[in-house]
Each structure stands twice: as C-alpha cells, then as structure tokens.
Design a protein around this motif. Sequence first.
Motif, PDB file in Angstrom:
ATOM      1  N   ARG A 165       0.831  -1.210   0.000  1.00 59.11           N
ATOM      2  CA  ARG A 165       0.000   0.000   0.000  1.00 59.11           C
ATOM      3  C   ARG A 165       0.868   1.264   0.000  1.00 59.11           C
ATOM      4  NH1 ARG A 165      -4.759  -1.319   4.071  1.00 59.11           N
ATOM      5  NH2 ARG A 165      -3.270  -0.712   5.630  1.00 59.11           N
ATOM      6  N   VAL A 196      -7.464  -7.103   9.926  1.00 57.62           N
ATOM      7  CA  VAL A 196      -7.063  -6.109  10.931  1.00 57.62           C
ATOM      8  C   VAL A 196      -6.698  -4.794  10.247  1.00 57.62           C
ATOM      9  CG1 VAL A 196      -5.220  -5.569  12.603  1.00 57.62           C
ATOM     10  CG2 VAL A 196      -6.259  -7.829  12.585  1.00 57.62           C
ATOM     11  N   GLU A 197      -6.106  -4.896   9.067  1.00 58.08           N
ATOM     12  CA  GLU A 197      -5.720  -3.697   8.321  1.00 58.08           C
ATOM     13  C   GLU A 197      -6.688  -3.404   7.173  1.00 58.08           C
ATOM     14  OE1 GLU A 197      -3.783  -1.288   8.639  1.00 58.08           O
ATOM     15  OE2 GLU A 197      -2.302  -1.851  10.154  1.00 58.08           O
ATOM     16  N   LEU A 288      17.610 -11.134  15.873  1.00 57.32           N
ATOM     17  CA  LEU A 288      17.267 -10.341  17.063  1.00 57.32           C
ATOM     18  C   LEU A 288      15.950 -10.830  17.667  1.00 57.32           C
ATOM     19  CD1 LEU A 288      17.648  -7.727  18.877  1.00 57.32           C
ATOM     20  CD2 LEU A 288      16.178  -6.598  17.237  1.00 57.32           C
ATOM     21  N   LEU A 313       8.700 -10.153  12.226  1.00 56.96           N
ATOM     22  CA  LEU A 313       8.334  -8.741  12.307  1.00 56.96           C
ATOM     23  C   LEU A 313       8.904  -7.912  11.169  1.00 56.96           C
ATOM     24  CD1 LEU A 313       9.005  -8.245  16.118  1.00 56.96           C
ATOM     25  CD2 LEU A 313       6.770  -8.299  15.011  1.00 56.96           C
TER      26      LEU A 313
ATOM     27  N   VAL B 169      13.102  -4.258  18.350  1.00 58.07           N
ATOM     28  CA  VAL B 169      13.149  -4.420  16.894  1.00 58.07           C
ATOM     29  C   VAL B 169      14.362  -3.655  16.372  1.00 58.07           C
ATOM     30  CG1 VAL B 169      10.659  -4.744  16.584  1.00 58.07           C
ATOM     31  CG2 VAL B 169      11.618  -2.439  16.456  1.00 58.07           C
ATOM     32  N   LYS B 171      14.423  -2.000  13.244  1.00 58.65           N
ATOM     33  CA  LYS B 171      14.034  -0.822  12.463  1.00 58.65           C
ATOM     34  C   LYS B 171      12.725  -0.263  12.996  1.00 58.65           C
ATOM     35  CE  LYS B 171      14.110  -3.757   9.016  1.00 58.65           C
ATOM     36  NZ  LYS B 171      13.920  -4.412   7.732  1.00 58.65           N
ATOM     37  N   GLU B 173      10.292   0.765  11.334  1.00 60.71           N
ATOM     38  CA  GLU B 173       9.150   0.272  10.545  1.00 60.71           C
ATOM     39  C   GLU B 173       8.624  -1.061  11.082  1.00 60.71           C
ATOM     40  OE1 GLU B 173      11.614  -0.022   6.928  1.00 60.71           O
ATOM     41  OE2 GLU B 173      10.865  -2.064   6.728  1.00 60.71           O
ATOM     42  N   ASP B 174       9.419  -1.746  11.916  1.00 59.58           N
ATOM     43  CA  ASP B 174       8.982  -3.037  12.471  1.00 59.58           C
ATOM     44  C   ASP B 174       8.110  -2.877  13.722  1.00 59.58           C
ATOM     45  OD1 ASP B 174      10.557  -4.043  10.485  1.00 59.58           O
ATOM     46  OD2 ASP B 174      12.246  -4.522  11.792  1.00 59.58           O
ATOM     47  N   LEU B 176       5.152  -1.254  13.848  1.00 55.68           N
ATOM     48  CA  LEU B 176       3.735  -1.429  13.509  1.00 55.68           C
ATOM     49  C   LEU B 176       3.299  -2.904  13.547  1.00 55.68           C
ATOM     50  CD1 LEU B 176       1.051  -0.151  12.643  1.00 55.68           C
ATOM     51  CD2 LEU B 176       1.863  -0.204  10.274  1.00 55.68           C
ATOM     52  N   PRO B 177       4.094  -3.831  12.969  1.00 55.95           N
ATOM     53  CA  PRO B 177       3.691  -5.246  13.079  1.00 55.95           C
ATOM     54  C   PRO B 177       3.502  -5.721  14.520  1.00 55.95           C
ATOM     55  CG  PRO B 177       5.394  -5.038  11.413  1.00 55.95           C
ATOM     56  CD  PRO B 177       5.252  -3.684  12.057  1.00 55.95           C
ATOM     57  N   LEU B 178       4.257  -5.161  15.459  1.00 61.02           N
ATOM     58  CA  LEU B 178       4.069  -5.571  16.868  1.00 61.02           C
ATOM     59  C   LEU B 178       2.648  -5.264  17.324  1.00 61.02           C
ATOM     60  CD1 LEU B 178       7.386  -4.404  18.583  1.00 61.02           C
ATOM     61  CD2 LEU B 178       6.563  -6.748  18.402  1.00 61.02           C
ATOM     62  N   GLN B 180       0.031  -4.818  15.128  1.00 63.60           N
ATOM     63  CA  GLN B 180      -0.880  -5.612  14.279  1.00 63.60           C
ATOM     64  C   GLN B 180      -1.002  -7.045  14.794  1.00 63.60           C
ATOM     65  OE1 GLN B 180       1.353  -4.974  10.716  1.00 63.60           O
ATOM     66  NE2 GLN B 180      -0.038  -3.409   9.913  1.00 63.60           N
ATOM     67  N   PHE B 181       0.105  -7.620  15.264  1.00 60.77           N
ATOM     68  CA  PHE B 181       0.083  -9.014  15.742  1.00 60.77           C
ATOM     69  C   PHE B 181      -0.300  -9.096  17.215  1.00 60.77           C
ATOM     70  CE2 PHE B 181       3.903  -9.763  12.674  1.00 60.77           C
ATOM     71  CZ  PHE B 181       3.059  -9.596  11.590  1.00 60.77           C
ATOM     72  N   ARG B 196       3.428   9.430   9.738  1.00 58.84           N
ATOM     73  CA  ARG B 196       3.730   8.431   8.714  1.00 58.84           C
ATOM     74  C   ARG B 196       3.213   7.045   9.115  1.00 58.84           C
ATOM     75  NH1 ARG B 196       6.214   5.731   5.050  1.00 58.84           N
ATOM     76  NH2 ARG B 196       7.205   4.041   6.148  1.00 58.84           N
ATOM     77  N   LEU B 200       0.179   4.621   7.253  1.00 57.26           N
ATOM     78  CA  LEU B 200       0.374   3.272   6.727  1.00 57.26           C
ATOM     79  C   LEU B 200      -0.726   2.313   7.163  1.00 57.26           C
ATOM     80  CD1 LEU B 200       4.193   2.696   7.429  1.00 57.26           C
ATOM     81  CD2 LEU B 200       3.118   3.037   5.212  1.00 57.26           C
ATOM     82  N   SER B 201      -1.330   2.629   8.292  1.00 57.67           N
ATOM     83  CA  SER B 201      -2.204   1.648   8.937  1.00 57.67           C
ATOM     84  C   SER B 201      -3.655   2.108   9.004  1.00 57.67           C
ATOM     85  CB  SER B 201      -1.678   1.405  10.360  1.00 57.67           C
ATOM     86  OG  SER B 201      -2.520   0.526  11.035  1.00 57.67           O
ATOM     87  N   LYS B 202      -4.561   1.145   9.012  1.00 52.23           N
ATOM     88  CA  LYS B 202      -5.988   1.449   9.210  1.00 52.23           C
ATOM     89  C   LYS B 202      -6.394   1.165  10.657  1.00 52.23           C
ATOM     90  CE  LYS B 202      -6.807   1.694   4.626  1.00 52.23           C
ATOM     91  NZ  LYS B 202      -6.863   2.974   3.953  1.00 52.23           N
ATOM     92  N   LEU B 203      -5.411   0.840  11.497  1.00 53.60           N
ATOM     93  CA  LEU B 203      -5.714   0.600  12.913  1.00 53.60           C
ATOM     94  C   LEU B 203      -6.088   1.919  13.580  1.00 53.60           C
ATOM     95  CD1 LEU B 203      -2.660  -1.681  13.814  1.00 53.60           C
ATOM     96  CD2 LEU B 203      -5.031  -2.423  13.692  1.00 53.60           C
TER      97      LEU B 203
END
Lengths: 343, 251
Positions: A165, A196-197, A288, A313, B169, B171, B173-174, B176-178, B180-181, B196, B200-203
């Motif tokens: 996206r 979820v997104e 990591l 991740l 994490v 980066k 950018e990593d 957001l997945p935390l 999301q999951f 920013r 990126l997210s609809k959350l």
Amino acid sequence: MALSSRNAVGVLLLICAVAVLTCARGPAARDVAAPVGASFEDVPTRPGVPGVLVVLPSSVHTREVWHSLRDELQATFDVVTRPVSSDTTAADLMREVHAVRPRCVVLIGNQAMNLYAQYQKQERGPYPPAVVLMASFFEQQRSRLQNTTGIAYEIPGITTFVKLRSFVYRPVQRVGVIHRPLFAGYVKEQRGLAAVEKVELVGYEVGDDPGPYQIRRALDHLSRREKVDAIWVLNDNVLLQPELIAKGWLKMLHQNPIPVVVGVGSLVDARLHFGSFAMLPDHSALGLQAANLVFKLSQEGWKAGATPVELPLSVQSVIDLPWARQRLQFREDALDRIDRIVQ
Amino acid sequence: MRRSGGDPAQRAAASAIARRRFWVTALLVGALLFSALVAFAQERPRLVVYLHTEVKSRALEALLARQMPGTEVIVCGRYRDFTRELAKADAAMALEPVLQANALTGDLKGLRGGRDTEPYVLLSIGTTIDAARFSTIVLGAVDLLGRDGTTQFVANLLGLEASPEIKFVIKSEDLLPLLQFQSADAVLLPEREVVRTKSLSKLDLQITPLATRVRLPAVAFGSDVGRRVIRPLVLALDSETNGKLGVDTWR
C-alpha cells in the motif's frame, strides 16, 4: 618491449593501489557478515554460564541470523554453534545435546528441525526447550516437536499488503491468492490477520497438482470477477514450477498487469516480470527476534511448548522497478524505502 | 636500422644499464604513486551514521555520499555495527544519547523547530496508555543502544525505575507489526514518526505523549581531519537531506 613493460608496470601499480584503497576503506571493510564458507566462530565457554546450542546449515542467510543472534545472546549465554550437513544424523545431534547440555536449543532451517524431531523420537525426554527459525510452515509442523516454539518463516500477508500500500498509488483493498487445498487453513488464518488492516484476502483453491490452465483460470477469476487489486503468491513449490510460471502465471499477468507480490527474491526479474515486488524475511532482524524469544523463555521458566509461535516482524523488499513504473502506479518517493531494486 | 658504433659487448652493457635505470625509475614512480594514493585514502575521512529513519541505509548512504564529496559515509542499521565502526571513524552522527553512551560529545547539534530535543510518544490501539500502567505493559521499541542501554533509555523516558517488558526491533518500521500481531500493548517512537505510521495503517492508533524529550541527532568528531573536512559538509547539507535525518539545521 620497453613500452609494453612500462604499461604492464603502470597497470600493476594501479591495480595494487586500487586494491589497497578498497581494502582499507571500501565496503568490504565494513561487511559485518562473514563470507560464505567461513567457520562459525564461538567465543570460548565460561564456567557457570548457561549455554545455547545453535544448530544450523551454513548459508548466507543462516549466517546473517546467527551473527545477529550471537551478538544479542553472548553477554548472557555461551553460544555453541554446530553446523549440520546432509550427512548429519539424529544420533550426531543427540551427542551434541548430551555434550553441551544447553539451556536452550536454537534450530535454524528445516534440516535442523527435522533432526531434532528425530532425536525426540529416539530418546525419552525431558528435552531442552527449542526455538525453531527459518523452517517452512513451522506452525503447521509444530505438533511433531515437544517443548518447542519458534518464529514462522513466511512473511504474513498483512505485512506484505501494508508495505505494498505504501509503494503504489492504486488502492490495495482486495488481494487475491491462489492456493492448493493443503494451504486452505493457512489462507484462512491470513485472511483474519489481513482484516485487521482492512484488507480482504480473496482465496481461489486449485487442485493438488494444478496445470497451467487451472492457474490461468484462477487468475482470470480473481482479476476479472473478483476485481482484486493485487495478487499474493504463496511460497508453494508446486505452484511455482517453471512450466506453471511460463504457461500459467505469466500468460495472464502480462495481459492484465496488477501488482504481484512474491516471497522469493529471484522471482522479481526485470526480464521475466513475474513478481513486481518481493517481501522477504530480514535475517538480521530475525536473529534479534529469536534472541528476544530466548530471553523471554529464560524469564518465564523455559516453557517453550506453552509459548506461542511468533510471526516475523521485519521484511526486506525487492522491486521490479521498470515494470512498477510503467504499469503499477509506483510511488517514486517509496524508492528510498525499498531494500533492493531490480532493473 | 641498426645504430652504428660500439661492439656487441658494449651495447649489451649499455642495454643492461638502461634496463636497470628503467626499473629503478618505475619502482620510484610506483612508490610515489602508491604513497600518494595511501595518503589520499587516509585523508578521506570516514563518517559513521547511526540513525533510525524511514529511509533505508543504502539510500541514506548514497544521499549523504552525494552531498559530502571526499568523505566516506558508512550508515549502520544496528547499534552493534555502529559501535564496531566507531573505532575507525573520523566522525559519528547519531542521536545524542547514543553518542553519550559511547563517551562522545556532540560538537554539532541538530535542531528542529529551533530546539535540540524532540518529544517521544507511545502508540497503541484503541485507547491511550495510562501512566499508572507503564510498568506493566509490553512495549515495542527500537534497539537503539543495545539490550541493556535501551532498557535504561526506555525506563528514563517513561519515568520508571525499571523498564517494562520490551520487544526489541531493529528498524522503526517493524514497530507497527508488533501492534498488528498484538505482540505489544504499545510501541515507543519519536512524535515526528506518528503521522507516517498512522498513514500506513488502518488501525485506530492512539497517541500517549511522554513528558521527557530526547536529544536530536548530533555529530561528534574523532580526528582533526574529521572536524576540518566533515564539519563544513554537515553544515551545508540541503534541507531534503536534513529532513531525512530528522533535523532542520545544524549548529
């Protein structure tokens, strides 16, 4: 003769000088990862320090994971590394487990995981807790192992779609995926996660051994009937056989270009134009994340069997830039956020 | 055509002398060239950069190298790589707390909006995080200073004696997945990255501001050549590059 000697000397000197410059200051000097084929060098073990046994085959990617994992763990644990090859047996692994007496075992790759499963069949427990990485569809295989957790290797659809996206102007709300019956459960899980997104994952099930026609029909259905915004290609070897790619996937995708996201870097090729993007595991970040998991287990009593499998991740992105620019409304400002550009 | 005069023995001797002269000259020229190139290499100062930006290391390195001719720019993505590279650096660019952790002082300070610090926030889904819950949440954070250093950094930012459980994490950018999951209750990031991340997210991402501010990127010089060559180049960076580094200007 004299002239050619002078030329030869000049060229030689230039080569020497360039070599010196490169060695002293060039990218090689900062390459943190060891070259392929170099040994895994462990720090000598310390008395009273718990050990973590890392079992892995030697490859560029496993080495990246290992470096990052070792860097994170070595202050607290003695990292003992044992490379495996096709000759390694479950008995070899059992000997290592007995010799090292690790507090935890990290199994990297399918072979290491399978050896550990065989070892568990051959010897009565209790078994050291284990963390599995870089194994195909580990969540589906977890039941074969006791006292084991890990990190899935496949990049979740949700991560892929959110990245996509941010790379293209066109909307990414409905994503199509072709799958075999074997992967129906996996696709269902991914559908829930993608929701979820606010991304709808639209599945199309083909047979266990589909031919090119089935692939073309599935793609036609997804793009024309379902009007999906992108196609997500699973890392299923059966669906990615050369004949299916040439006579199935490419025939349809070249007629009706939409973003295609693959999970294999080599499928993003500026001549082939199959995957327009690839989302791949970031192996350094995976190391990591594995270290995080080992620390979490140590804080929570090493109950690996009760610890959920984590999703990876971090991803690295690859783009077929000419194709994305010409056909997919690529956002130029995304170029700085892509790891590898194919053109 | 043969030159006249002299017997073959004299000609052979003269030829041998000429050959010796040629090799001696070639070696001298070679040694000079070699020394010049080595000197050039040594004069090319090395800037090591460690910043978590939305730009990939490869792109940031290329951008800085274009703006800083005559400088070797190395962008590190991991703290451990940064600390390894520091030994060979003429200058280091990183958040000031990172420089301080390595016993370096920022000689050039980055400024944004006229200040050399920036606010940090927690980002969470659905609701903000009450300060009373800070010690019990699972928090996602970029591994800024290594495991122990980051733990202390986070505890300071949250105003706690001991940090909550952290999911590290590499980066930003990593992070957001935390969320999301649902692997973390909240993630920690600079306020400037919120827009920013939310784009990126609809959350339903909610912001919890933190009271403590963090010092912006700074540059420390480890050698005279670093200071002489790199300092003016950093001061002359264009606004687009500075923006990507998270600052407006340098002082």
